[in-house]
Scaffold this active site. Structure first.
Site, PDB file in Angstrom:
ATOM      1  N   ASP A  28      -6.684  -5.103  -2.946  1.00 45.68           N
ATOM      2  CA  ASP A  28      -7.618  -4.424  -2.052  1.00 45.68           C
ATOM      3  C   ASP A  28      -8.365  -5.423  -1.160  1.00 45.68           C
ATOM      4  OD1 ASP A  28      -8.940  -2.331  -0.847  1.00 45.68           O
ATOM      5  OD2 ASP A  28      -9.877  -1.563  -2.646  1.00 45.68           O
ATOM      6  N   ASP A  29      -9.532  -5.889  -1.599  1.00 41.79           N
ATOM      7  CA  ASP A  29     -10.358  -6.850  -0.852  1.00 41.79           C
ATOM      8  C   ASP A  29     -10.709  -7.993  -1.798  1.00 41.79           C
ATOM      9  OD1 ASP A  29     -11.198  -5.293   1.827  1.00 41.79           O
ATOM     10  OD2 ASP A  29     -11.245  -3.880   0.150  1.00 41.79           O
TER      11      ASP A  29
ATOM     12  N   HIS B 164      -6.502  -5.452   2.451  1.00 36.81           N
ATOM     13  CA  HIS B 164      -7.222  -5.485   3.731  1.00 36.81           C
ATOM     14  C   HIS B 164      -7.426  -6.949   4.109  1.00 36.81           C
ATOM     15  CE1 HIS B 164      -8.215  -1.155   3.540  1.00 36.81           C
ATOM     16  NE2 HIS B 164      -8.224  -1.384   2.234  1.00 36.81           N
TER      17      HIS B 164
ATOM     18  N   GLU C  51     -10.040   8.148  -4.102  1.00 37.43           N
ATOM     19  CA  GLU C  51     -10.782   7.060  -4.742  1.00 37.43           C
ATOM     20  C   GLU C  51     -12.173   7.605  -5.054  1.00 37.43           C
ATOM     21  OE1 GLU C  51     -12.297   2.468  -3.914  1.00 37.43           O
ATOM     22  OE2 GLU C  51     -11.842   3.780  -2.227  1.00 37.43           O
TER      23      GLU C  51
END
Length: 328
Positions: A273-274, A14, A195
């Site tokens: 992911d982040d 992201h 998730e």
């Protein structure tokens, strides 16, 4: 094997989640945005997340500093330089237009900034990339449909669509119409599922949304029939172990079920992911997961191969990148 030197694709990233605290405060000063933190140290202290929602609360506050095409360029270029140093050769980047257009930021500003950084990364770093528009699942499907229609004039800059944000209570079927509309427009399809949400969300993403890739999917091991299907159909699972631990999906990295997915033959790959919020970029994810799960060099290579095989690159480019992994 040095995880930084292993060629890899990043398929679960992201771009708003790469906003490091130092850059966040720099952009806040540039755009005269007041942040509810005294400084970098206090902001980092807020990263003690107890679940996905507690992370998203901080994430959306951070995104508020992004206002102009220069902001989005600086954000993406900072990611590309760090990712390239860690062996990323191709990135398929999620962005959340609803997070920005709802604040009055023009779609064009988001895309101009991101695509300028993407072009520079290809030219100067040798990193190719694609953009994936993600719908915020905590909002109504009508909002997602509006975001898609607003994006279609920029169809040439967007490779596909995805589904992110709060998973619990927002099943994939909620977005059936918008995914059908995106498919009709020729866009590729992926979705976060399995998730925090149950394995049934993975089935819904496959059967109702018709996605070709599952982001996360770690709870698929709870449904043996589903896991067998994922293996048989070679559905890519873009797994993010550092994120899963940070958001309490697993208590410790040593408890992660990545090895079970690998042993079952699933097309699983590793991603960050982040990374600004979860403490690690792609090479960190490889290194830390290897340490925690005692992964072999061969297993690391399998994860890297799977990252290219699960990508939306042309087949010839996939083959070239897989050969680079084999030669590493």
């Amino acid at each position: 094997m040095d995880a930084r030197k292993l060629p890899k694709a990043e398929l679960h990233l992201h771009i708003e989640g790469t906003l490091e605290p130092e850059l966040m405060f720099e952009l806040a000063r540039r755009n005269k945005v007041a942040l509810p933190y005294a400084g970098v140290a206090e902001l980092r202290a807020a990263y003690a997340f107890k679940d996905l929602q507690s992370f998203l609360d901080v994430y959306y506050k951070g995104a508020s500093v992004l206002k102009t095409d220069l902001d989005f360029f600086d954000l993406a270029w900072a990611y590309f330089t760090r990712a390239a140093a860690g062996g990323v050769r191709h990135a398929e980047i999620f962005f959340d237009p609803q997070t920005h257009t709802r604040r009055g930021v023009p779609y064009r500003a988001v895309l101009e900034g991101l695509t300028a950084a993407m072009a520079k990364a290809r030219a100067e770093l040798g990193v190719s990339s694609l953009l994936i528009l993600c719908f915020l699942r905590h909002l109504d499907e009508s909002d997602a449909l509006g975001a898609l229609e607003e994006a279609l004039p920029f169809r040439d800059r967007i490779a596909g669509v995805g589904l992110d944000s709060s998973e619990l209570g927002h099943p994939p079927a909620k977005f059936a119409r918008v995914f059908a509309r995106a498919k009709d427009a020729g866009l590729r399809l992926t979705a976060h599922a399995g998730e925090e949400g149950p394995p049934s969300y993975v089935r819904e993403a496959l059967d109702t949304l018709k996605v070709e890739r599952i982001d996360h999917g770690v709870r698929s091991v709870e449904d043996p029939g589903l896991l067998r299907r994922l293996v048989a159909e070679e559905v890519p699972l873009t797994v993010c172990p550092l994120s899963n631990v940070k958001l309490r999906v697993f208590d410790r990295l040593e408890d992660h079920n990545l090895r079970a997915l690998l042993d079952a033959g699933a097309r699983v790959s590793l991603h960050s992911d982040d990374p600004a919020y979860f403490g690690g970029y792609a090479d960190d994810a490889y290194r830390e997961t290897r340490r925690a799960l005692s992964l072999t060099d061969g297993e690391l290579k399998t994860l890297a191969r799977n990252s290219f095989l699960g990508s939306w690159l042309p087949d010839a480019e996939k083959a070239r990148r897989v050969a680079e992994v084999d030669a590493a």
